[in-house]
Design a protein around this motif. Structure first.
Motif, short mmCIF file in Angstrom:
data_model
loop_
_atom_site.label_atom_id
_atom_site.label_comp_id
_atom_site.label_asym_id
_atom_site.label_seq_id
_atom_site.Cartn_x
_atom_site.Cartn_y
_atom_site.Cartn_z
N ILE A 12 0.84 -1.20 0.00
CA ILE A 12 0.00 0.00 0.00
C ILE A 12 0.87 1.25 0.00
N MET A 13 1.95 1.23 0.76
CA MET A 13 2.85 2.39 0.78
C MET A 13 3.50 2.58 -0.59
N ARG A 14 3.85 1.50 -1.26
CA ARG A 14 4.42 1.61 -2.61
C ARG A 14 3.41 2.23 -3.57
N ILE A 15 2.16 1.79 -3.46
CA ILE A 15 1.10 2.35 -4.31
C ILE A 15 0.95 3.84 -4.04
N ARG A 16 0.97 4.23 -2.79
CA ARG A 16 0.82 5.65 -2.45
C ARG A 16 1.96 6.48 -3.01
N ARG A 17 3.18 5.93 -3.00
CA ARG A 17 4.31 6.64 -3.61
C ARG A 17 4.11 6.78 -5.12
N MET A 18 3.59 5.72 -5.74
CA MET A 18 3.32 5.79 -7.18
C MET A 18 2.24 6.83 -7.48
N VAL A 19 1.23 6.89 -6.65
CA VAL A 19 0.19 7.90 -6.83
C VAL A 19 0.81 9.29 -6.74
N GLY A 20 1.70 9.49 -5.78
CA GLY A 20 2.40 10.77 -5.65
C GLY A 20 3.23 11.09 -6.89
N GLN A 21 3.88 10.07 -7.44
CA GLN A 21 4.66 10.28 -8.65
C GLN A 21 3.75 10.68 -9.82
N LEU A 22 2.61 10.02 -9.95
CA LEU A 22 1.68 10.36 -11.02
C LEU A 22 1.12 11.77 -10.84
N GLN A 23 0.86 12.15 -9.60
CA GLN A 23 0.38 13.51 -9.35
C GLN A 23 1.44 14.54 -9.72
N ALA A 24 2.70 14.20 -9.49
CA ALA A 24 3.79 15.10 -9.88
C ALA A 24 3.86 15.25 -11.39
N VAL A 25 3.63 14.16 -12.12
CA VAL A 25 3.60 14.23 -13.59
C VAL A 25 2.45 15.14 -14.02
N GLU A 26 1.30 14.96 -13.41
CA GLU A 26 0.14 15.80 -13.75
C GLU A 26 0.44 17.27 -13.48
N ARG A 27 1.03 17.56 -12.32
CA ARG A 27 1.37 18.95 -11.99
C ARG A 27 2.33 19.54 -13.02
N SER A 28 3.31 18.73 -13.40
CA SER A 28 4.27 19.20 -14.40
C SER A 28 3.59 19.54 -15.71
N LEU A 29 2.64 18.73 -16.12
CA LEU A 29 1.91 18.99 -17.36
C LEU A 29 1.05 20.25 -17.23
N VAL A 30 0.36 20.37 -16.11
CA VAL A 30 -0.50 21.53 -15.89
C VAL A 30 0.33 22.81 -15.86
N GLU A 31 1.50 22.74 -15.25
CA GLU A 31 2.35 23.92 -15.11
C GLU A 31 3.21 24.18 -16.35
N GLY A 32 3.11 23.32 -17.35
CA GLY A 32 3.87 23.54 -18.57
C GLY A 32 5.35 23.31 -18.42
N GLU A 33 5.74 22.38 -17.56
CA GLU A 33 7.15 22.08 -17.36
C GLU A 33 7.79 21.56 -18.65
N ASP A 34 9.10 21.60 -18.67
CA ASP A 34 9.88 21.10 -19.79
C ASP A 34 9.56 19.63 -20.04
N CYS A 35 9.47 19.26 -21.32
CA CYS A 35 9.12 17.88 -21.67
C CYS A 35 10.14 16.87 -21.14
N ALA A 36 11.40 17.25 -21.03
CA ALA A 36 12.42 16.34 -20.50
C ALA A 36 12.11 15.99 -19.05
N LYS A 37 11.65 16.96 -18.27
CA LYS A 37 11.30 16.70 -16.87
C LYS A 37 10.12 15.75 -16.79
N VAL A 38 9.11 15.97 -17.63
CA VAL A 38 7.93 15.09 -17.63
C VAL A 38 8.33 13.69 -18.06
N LEU A 39 9.20 13.59 -19.03
CA LEU A 39 9.66 12.29 -19.49
C LEU A 39 10.39 11.54 -18.38
N LEU A 40 11.27 12.22 -17.66
CA LEU A 40 11.99 11.58 -16.56
C LEU A 40 11.04 11.15 -15.45
#
Length: 91
Positions: A12-40
């Motif tokens: 469950i803790m691993r899943i929660r970390r993955m959810v956090g990672q996905l939320q960070a990807v979403e934030r990066s997309l919403v904020e228009g971050e560099d594509c290299a950052k989103v890719l990483l």
């Protein structure tokens, strides 16, 4: 064929970390971050999911295929279940 339980909290803790990672990807997309950052970030998510699946497969094999107290029929059921999962996972 359920066997999860002893390490559910760790999973469950691993899943929660993955959810956090996905939320960070979403934030990066919403904020228009560099594509290299989103890719990483996306690659990190993929690695986390792959590691999670690897752990589930290993646990399944130990519990439903290689445990010494299993009948041949139980062992075969376990083998078939993991083959189906690997086939789907590998697509």
């Amino acid at each position: 064929m359920a066997h999860l339980g002893k390490d559910n909290q760790a999973l469950i803790m691993r899943i929660r970390r993955m959810v956090g990672q996905l939320q960070a990807v979403e934030r990066s997309l919403v904020e228009g971050e560099d594509c290299a950052k989103v890719l990483l970030q996306s690659a990190a998510v993929r690695g986390a999911v792959n590691g999670f699946i690897d752990e589930l497969i290993e646990d399944h094999l130990r519990t439903h295929v290689s445990a010494p107290d299993l009948s041949d029929a139980e062992r075969e059921d376990g083998v078939q279940a993991v083959i189906a999962a690997i086939r789907r996972y590998a697509k």
